[in-house]
Design a protein around this motif. Structure first.
Motif: not given
Length: 281
Positions: A6-30
């Protein structure tokens, strides 16, 4: 941050797009992730750790850093995210300390061994029956073992309230729509996990809310995080926005245009994370 069926929204971002967000989340909020882990009431260095809903490994690698004797079982439903996590483990020279497991936790439950510590960051609210998941974690943990539940108060905000100049408040209007949809489709988002943990047999030993506010950052990572984050937000709620709001977002997301979010010097990262530390008696 995790992925499940399940994801937050009706729109499912592609796994690749979401992976980039997760990588940035890790970098910015380390720093913030590291401070949460340092706060946990861990009595001795855990040897067996599970990252439940690991995404691309923000928690996995922070846990490996904090507990140098530990091995981490990284569990996620996304093959793409686990592939990225394995690549990063190879690059960091810690592949022998990471075991990746792909599973949809709503459909099946993996054999987690008997971990000393389970880390569940932004993952439990995705599940159809998080109470069942908590009971499974409780039963898998070694006696005296610890579960850390980390939940976010929604997706981060990046723009000042009066931005953009031609359409102030567009980001907040997007988040209001996201919250409305999440309330329908994801009832456990924003929950108080304390009572749920107690009901599953845990003793809650600590709760902490961490305010994240990285202000006026010109860092490239924050710019890319804001760009990817707002792209995801637009994809989630475009159908509910006014034409004027959509146009304002598109100007921000046009990386070649004069109003590109990457050209702004007033970006921030504002969010909250709440952590519960719960022990199996």
């Amino acid at each position: 941050m995790a992925t499940t069926k399940h994801d937050h929204h009706a729109h499912q971002p592609g796994d690749h797009d979401q992976a980039e967000i997760l990588d940035l989340d890790a970098e910015v909020l380390a720093e913030h992730i590291a401070s949460v882990i340092a706060w946990l009431p861990v009595e001795s260095g855990p040897r067996q750790v599970v990252d439940l809903g690991c995404g691309t490994g923000a928690g996995t690698f922070a846990l490996l850093d904090r507990f140098p004797e530990a091995r981490v079982t990284a569990v996620d439903s996304s093959a793409e995210h686990l592939r990225r996590l394995r690549e990063k483990a190879d690059e960091a020279g810690v592949a022998d300390r990471v075991h990746a497991v792909q599973v949809d936790l709503d459909a099946a439950w993996p054999d987690l061994g008997e971990p000393d510590l389970v880390w569940a960051s932004a993952s439990l609210h995705h599940l159809a029956d998080p109470g069942r998941a908590l009971r499974q974690v409780h039963d898998a943990l070694a006696p005296g073992g610890l579960l850390a539940v980390v939940e976010l108060a929604g997706f981060p905000r990046f723009l000042p309230a009066d931005a953009p100049e031609d359409r102030p408040g567009v980001e907040e209007r997007c988040h209001a729509e996201i919250d409305r949809r999440a309330a329908e489709h994801m009832p456990h988002r924003g929950a108080d996990w304390g009572p749920k943990l107690t009901a599953a047999g845990f003793t809650v030993e600590g709760e902490r809310t961490l305010t994240v506010h990285i202000e006026h950052s010109r860092s490239e990572a924050v710019g890319r995080y804001a760009l990817n984050g707002l792209r995801r937000v637009r994809g989630s709620v475009a159908d509910a926005l006014s034409a004027e709001d959509r146009a304002a977002l598109d100007r921000l997301l046009d990386t070649d245009g004069p109003h590109s979010i990457l050209r702004r010097d007033d970006l921030a990262v504002r969010t909250e994370r709440t952590v519960w530390a719960a022990r199996r008696p």
